[in-house]
Design a protein around this motif. Structure first.
Motif, PDB file in Angstrom:
ATOM      1  N   TYR A   1       0.844  -1.198   0.000  1.00  0.00           N
ATOM      2  CA  TYR A   1       0.000   0.000   0.000  1.00  0.00           C
ATOM      3  C   TYR A   1       0.875   1.242   0.000  1.00  0.00           C
ATOM      4  CZ  TYR A   1      -3.374  -3.368   1.920  1.00  0.00           C
ATOM      5  OH  TYR A   1      -4.185  -4.457   2.136  1.00  0.00           O
TER       6      TYR A   1
ATOM      7  N   TYR B   1       0.477   5.354   1.057  1.00  0.00           N
ATOM      8  CA  TYR B   1      -0.324   6.366   1.743  1.00  0.00           C
ATOM      9  C   TYR B   1       0.465   7.674   1.734  1.00  0.00           C
ATOM     10  CZ  TYR B   1      -3.070   2.536   3.877  1.00  0.00           C
ATOM     11  OH  TYR B   1      -3.880   1.446   4.109  1.00  0.00           O
TER      12      TYR B   1
ATOM     13  N   ARG C   1       0.707  11.588   3.942  1.00  0.00           N
ATOM     14  CA  ARG C   1       0.253  12.500   4.984  1.00  0.00           C
ATOM     15  C   ARG C   1       0.726  13.901   4.608  1.00  0.00           C
ATOM     16  NH1 ARG C   1       1.539  13.214  11.452  1.00  0.00           N
ATOM     17  NH2 ARG C   1      -0.503  14.070  11.980  1.00  0.00           N
TER      18      ARG C   1
ATOM     19  N   ILE D   1      -3.619  10.534   7.462  1.00  0.00           N
ATOM     20  CA  ILE D   1      -2.873   9.723   6.501  1.00  0.00           C
ATOM     21  C   ILE D   1      -3.894   9.237   5.469  1.00  0.00           C
ATOM     22  CG2 ILE D   1      -1.500   7.641   6.211  1.00  0.00           C
ATOM     23  CD1 ILE D   1      -0.707   7.974   9.224  1.00  0.00           C
TER      24      ILE D   1
ATOM     25  N   PHE E   1       4.089   7.219   2.872  1.00  0.00           N
ATOM     26  CA  PHE E   1       4.309   5.973   3.589  1.00  0.00           C
ATOM     27  C   PHE E   1       3.970   4.785   2.693  1.00  0.00           C
ATOM     28  CE2 PHE E   1       5.215   7.571   7.723  1.00  0.00           C
ATOM     29  CZ  PHE E   1       4.409   8.689   7.940  1.00  0.00           C
TER      30      PHE E   1
ATOM     31  N   THR F   1      -2.631  -7.424   9.029  1.00  0.00           N
ATOM     32  CA  THR F   1      -2.045  -6.259   9.674  1.00  0.00           C
ATOM     33  C   THR F   1      -1.077  -5.584   8.729  1.00  0.00           C
ATOM     34  OG1 THR F   1      -2.247  -7.234  11.872  1.00  0.00           O
ATOM     35  CG2 THR F   1      -0.651  -5.443  11.613  1.00  0.00           C
ATOM     36  N   GLN F   2      -1.235  -4.282   8.573  1.00  0.00           N
ATOM     37  CA  GLN F   2      -0.358  -3.519   7.689  1.00  0.00           C
ATOM     38  C   GLN F   2       0.820  -2.968   8.496  1.00  0.00           C
ATOM     39  OE1 GLN F   2      -2.343  -0.738   5.062  1.00  0.00           O
ATOM     40  NE2 GLN F   2      -4.145  -2.065   4.949  1.00  0.00           N
ATOM     41  N   TYR F   3       2.021  -3.265   7.997  1.00  0.00           N
ATOM     42  CA  TYR F   3       3.247  -2.793   8.628  1.00  0.00           C
ATOM     43  C   TYR F   3       3.796  -1.657   7.788  1.00  0.00           C
ATOM     44  CZ  TYR F   3       2.858  -7.143  11.195  1.00  0.00           C
ATOM     45  OH  TYR F   3       2.392  -8.164  11.986  1.00  0.00           O
ATOM     46  N   PHE F   4       4.039  -0.540   8.444  1.00  0.00           N
ATOM     47  CA  PHE F   4       4.436   0.667   7.734  1.00  0.00           C
ATOM     48  C   PHE F   4       5.949   0.866   7.738  1.00  0.00           C
ATOM     49  CE2 PHE F   4       0.679   3.278   6.717  1.00  0.00           C
ATOM     50  CZ  PHE F   4      -0.302   2.457   7.246  1.00  0.00           C
ATOM     51  N   GLY F   5       6.428   1.464   6.648  1.00  0.00           N
ATOM     52  CA  GLY F   5       7.806   1.911   6.591  1.00  0.00           C
ATOM     53  C   GLY F   5       7.941   3.267   7.260  1.00  0.00           C
ATOM     54  N   PRO F   6       9.172   3.791   7.329  1.00  0.00           N
ATOM     55  CA  PRO F   6       9.421   5.060   8.019  1.00  0.00           C
ATOM     56  C   PRO F   6       8.967   6.285   7.237  1.00  0.00           C
ATOM     57  CG  PRO F   6      11.438   4.203   7.097  1.00  0.00           C
ATOM     58  CD  PRO F   6      10.407   3.152   6.870  1.00  0.00           C
TER      59      PRO F   6
END
Lengths: 118, 112
Positions: free
Chosen positions: A33, A35, A37, A43, A91, A106-111
């Protein structure tokens, strides 16, 4: 296990230039995904890949944005030409699969990549 | 048209007390709700979730409550710790598509 990585961490470009953001999801995650912000607001979803296919691109703001995920591994998001309102933090997130079972969605986000367009 | 709203941009709580973060939504098609925590210069980190068939889910110090009739959910942190200081995002999704709709975030500050 390595998490989601994004490159670059920061990018400063001038209006009219092109920028390409890269995301490497967690290995084995089919879902990817993007996203964004903007200005400390919410977001916002941009698009969703399942492997190399675009599942949902309803959040893409306009045709200046092009996302690809060749081979179903890493993804790139290109902005061409960049405008002032494109500034924000982009993101990337990945998940093993969609669906509610056992938390595999569960979605795990990068920095994130902070993009500044001057 | 914002479908997920967090009306409190910030919250300050004393260490050891309860923190309550609130979230409202408008779309009755949402069936899954999540809370993410975000530290500066990092991406959001998944904290806890709840399905619409439940009204409460608990994980250690974190409990999420869902009131479907009011289209409202809340996150309770007990006891609050200084390390909990971060921006908390409420998010929702509907169907199997997976995309998350986020609120604007609430910045929690836990004072020692």
């Amino acid at each position: 296990e390595a998490g989601v990585t994004q490159f670059p961490s920061h990018s400063v470009i001038e209006k009219g230039q092109t920028v390409t953001l890269r995301c490497d999801p967690i290995s084995g995650h089919d879902n990817l995904y993007w996203y964004r912000r903007v200005m400390g607001k919410e977001i916002k979803f941009l698009l969703h890949f399942v492997k190399e296919s675009k599942q949902d691109e309803s959040g893409m703001p306009n045709n200046r944005f092009l996302a690809e995920r060749t081979g179903g591994t890493y993804s790139t998001l290109k902005v061409q030409p960049a405008e002032l309102e494109d500034s924000g933090v982009y993101f990337c997130a990945s998940s093993l699969r969609t669906g509610r079972s056992l938390g595999t969605d569960t979605q795990y986000f990068g920095p994130g990549t902070r993009l500044t367009v001057l | 048209d914002q479908q997920v709203k967090q009306n409190s941009p910030s919250l300050s709580v004393q260490e050891g007390r309860i923190s309550i973060l609130n979230c409202d939504y408008t779309n009755s098609m949402f069936d899954y709700f999540l809370w993410y925590k975000k530290y500066p210069a990092e991406g959001p980190t998944f904290l806890i979730s709840i399905s619409s068939i439940k009204d409460k889910n608990e994980d250690g110090r974190f409990t999420v409550f869902l009131n479907k009739s009011a289209k409202h959910l809340s996150l309770h942190i007990v006891p609050s710790q200084p390390g909990d200081s971060a921006v908390y995002f409420c998010a929702a999704s509907g169907g199997q598509g997976g995309k998350l709709i986020f609120g604007q975030g609430t910045e929690l500050s836990v004072k020692p």
